[in-house]
Design an enzyme around this catalytic site. Structure first.
Site, PDB file in Angstrom:
ATOM      1  N   CYS A  53      37.526  24.064  31.665  1.00  0.00           N
ATOM      2  CA  CYS A  53      38.652  24.985  31.337  1.00  0.00           C
ATOM      3  C   CYS A  53      38.040  24.201  29.616  1.00  0.00           C
ATOM      4  O   CYS A  53      38.621  23.113  30.207  1.00  0.00           O
ATOM      5  CB  CYS A  53      39.399  25.624  31.461  1.00  0.00           C
ATOM      6  SG  CYS A  53      39.067  26.289  32.716  1.00  0.00           S
TER       7      CYS A  53
ATOM      8  N   LYS B 257      31.909  20.554  35.602  1.00  0.00           N
ATOM      9  CA  LYS B 257      31.590  18.661  35.111  1.00  0.00           C
ATOM     10  C   LYS B 257      33.096  18.187  35.335  1.00  0.00           C
ATOM     11  O   LYS B 257      32.987  16.663  35.991  1.00  0.00           O
ATOM     12  CB  LYS B 257      31.048  18.881  33.795  1.00  0.00           C
ATOM     13  CG  LYS B 257      30.884  17.033  33.502  1.00  0.00           C
ATOM     14  CD  LYS B 257      29.320  16.303  34.166  1.00  0.00           C
ATOM     15  CE  LYS B 257      29.289  15.074  33.897  1.00  0.00           C
ATOM     16  NZ  LYS B 257      28.537  14.523  34.716  1.00  0.00           N
TER      17      LYS B 257
END
Length: 609
Positions: free
Chosen positions: A2, A604
């Site tokens: 996020c 990621k």
């Protein structure tokens, strides 16, 4: 995972928020939203399922005006990806964005329902909004309400809160999830990653664990969890957002594979002098600490764990130092015995990996000699909290599947091995061979990349496959692990890796004509053993794809495809043989039509457990 962006200024901030979200897209997300408040307290909120571009289009259709705002990209943890679950979440005049996981959200939800609050989402974040709202109703300022609410939360959070009745202030709190404040002239900003704020500022304050910040246009005040004001140093960042566009490449991953020769050159720049490794950047006291090291403990997750596994072979065989490598999420939840004069090395591309950070913090309680972080992001939590740090200098990596961050981690680890071998007084030829190999590595990888078209043709054989097996021996076993990880990450083919000597202990049962077996075969002392393992696969009809040294003596036949690799120095072979496996995974994913740069369900930077 996020992403958070917040701004408080005299100008409209919607475009600042959107640009910040664009710069965080690479982390992975499933929805995006923002809320902006004008000087009169009028709030406009937009949320969209899907890409930030969809949110930007909505903002064009419904312009947002106001000088205070918060924005968010969500990676679903509690509740499915949906517009209703997207942030920001609202409780009357309280607006909240949040990264992390609130572990006790269920009892808090029930308590808040009993107080009359209605929940419209499945998220744990909505609990924060209602809880702050409740505490504010009990009296005091927004800061006082947040100070009372925060101790009730268990878990990890980085949260930014605004009250539409007081649009001149943002409140932020962090525990286990990073937040950084950007300082401007008559305006201030906050984000989960400094990359998001580089277009508007170069001056940053990194919040520490337990900090609560009160941000206005002209001031930033920071408090600890007791409410006492604390001072945090502001720094000038020279970080570059150098990802740019994809240029001639179809995907960022492809671009980053091809950037590896230059990335490794950047990693080596200023670190080799007069035929020796120069790591003087570690500071004047580093040699004293490193010369005492009798054991190395490496903590990492995912791809970084695989690079740690490779380095274990190097530390033990080249520097004579026992080394253990452990998955950070396992280390932090078991009772471990600390060996005498043990150095803790942590590996992370982002420097914000939640389990690795938790493992580092635990190690400080366990009596390790010291800690050294190897990371790609200066100023990240891992770097700030470690005794020593080495940057990989790979440049911004956008693709979720790590490529250049992995090979530059290995490059840094190999330089560290050279330095330790010298400090231990070992034969100078060890460092000489390492330096010679590293200096040759960029050109060797450029040679290998010229075989891309052949690997692309090979990838067609995998278009209808559901499983794959990777094999390697010695320091190539972790490269097999990395190859399997890349293939499963971006092509969604189930892939496993084994040490080739383990074939008869189970994996051989899987071998048939539908099981592709990928083997990495440099010309080293284990080659003949590996050839025997390959024959075991051939005898059972397995389809073999062997990435082999050109001098290894392999010949292609009906069920064995040989991809000849140029001969490379043995010490750099693990780094070199990584690259064809990256290309194979990339081309298989292209054929299967997956989202190469942002594969499903992955992020990621894993900043929550």
């Amino acid at each position: 995972m996020c992403g958070i962006v917040g701004a408080i200024a005299q100008r409209d901030v919607a475009e600042i928020l959107l640009e910040g979200l664009r710069r965080l897209e690479y982390r992975g997300y499933d929805s995006a939203g923002l809320a902006v408040v004008d000087a009169e307290g009028h709030m406009t909120r937009l949320r969209r399922l899907g890409k930030v571009q969809m949110l930007a289009q909505a903002a064009e259709e419904h312009p947002l005006h106001g000088g205070t705002g918060i924005a968010h990209t969500r990676w679903a943890t509690h509740g499915e990806p949906s517009e209703a679950n997207a942030h920001p979440h609202v409780s009357e005049h309280i607006v909240v964005v949040h990264n992390g996981i609130i572990e006790n959200h269920e009892p808090l939800r029930e308590a808040l329902k009993a107080r009359g609050y209605t929940f419209v989402s499945e998220t744990d974040t909505e609990v924060i909004a209602h809880l702050v709202n409740w505490e504010l109703k009990q009296g005091g300022t927004l800061r006082e309400a947040v100070l009372r609410a925060i101790p009730q939360l268990r878990g990890a959070y980085g949260t930014v809160i605004m009250d539409t009745r007081h649009p001149d202030t943002l409140l932020a709190a962090r525990s286990g999830s990073p937040l950084v404040i950007g300082l401007g002239m008559g305006e201030n900003f906050i984000a989960s990653d400094q990359l998001a704020l580089l277009p508007v500022t170069r001056r940053f304050i990194f919040l520490e664990e337990g900090d609560i910040a009160e941000i206005t246009r002209r001031s930033v005040n920071i408090f600890d969890n007791t409410g006492a004001e604390v001072k945090r140093q502001d720094i000038e960042s020279n970080l570059q957002y150098d990802a740019g566009d994809k240029g001639i490449y179809r995907h960022y991953m492809q671009k980053e594979i091809y950037e590896q020769p230059n990335a490794i050159k950047n990693t080596l720049t200023g670190r080799i002098s007069h035929g020796q490794v120069d790591l003087s950047e570690l500071g004047p006291n580093a040699d004293e600490l490193l010369s005492k090291v009798e054991h190395i403990q490496i903590l990492a997750c995912g791809t970084s764990y695989n690079s740690g596994m490779v380095s274990r072979y190097w530390f033990e065989s080249l520097a004579g130092i026992p080394c253990d490598v452990e998955i950070a999420s396992e280390f932090r939840y078991r009772k471990s015995a600390v060996r005498r004069n043990s150095l803790m090395i942590t590996l992370s591309q982002s420097g914000e990996t939640a389990d690795t950070l938790a493992g580092l913090r635990l190690s400080k309680e366990l009596g390790y000699l010291g800690s050294l972080a190897i990371c790609n992001v200066p100023g990240s939590s891992l770097v700030r909290e470690s005794d020593l740090a080495l940057m990989t200098n790979a440049g911004t990596e956008i693709g979720v599947a790590s490529t250049k961050a992995f090979t530059t981690q290995l490059t840094v680890l190999l330089m560290l091995v050279a330095k330790l071998s010298r400090l231990k007084g070992l034969d100078a030829s060890i460092e000489h061979d390492i330096v010679h190999g590293l200096q040759a590595l960029p050109s060797r990888i450029e040679q290998m990349l010229s075989q891309d078209k052949r690997i692309e043709l090979l990838a067609e054989d995998f278009s209808d496959k559901h499983h794959a097996l990777f094999l390697g021996r010695g320091d190539q076993y972790p490269i097999a692990l990395e190859g399997a990880l890349k293939l499963k990450e971006i092509s969604y083919i189930h892939a496993e890796a084994y040490a080739a000597g383990e074939l008869k202990h189970g994996p051989l049962a899987l071998i048939d004509a539908d099981m592709p077996v990928i083997v990495v075969a440099p010309n080293n002392e284990l080659l003949e053993k590996l050839k025997s393992n390959i024959e075991e696969v051939r005898a059972r009809g397995g389809q073999l794809y062997v990435f082999a040294d050109q001098d290894a003596g392999f010949v292609s036949n009906d069920n064995m495809h040989i991809i000849e690799m140029p001969h490379v120095e043995e010490v750099i072979a693990p780094i070199f043989y990584t690259v064809p496996l990256q290309l194979l995974a990339y081309h298989v994913a292209l054929i299967k039509g997956t989202d190469v740069d942002q594969p499903r369900n992955l992020a990621k930077s894993v900043t929550v457990e």
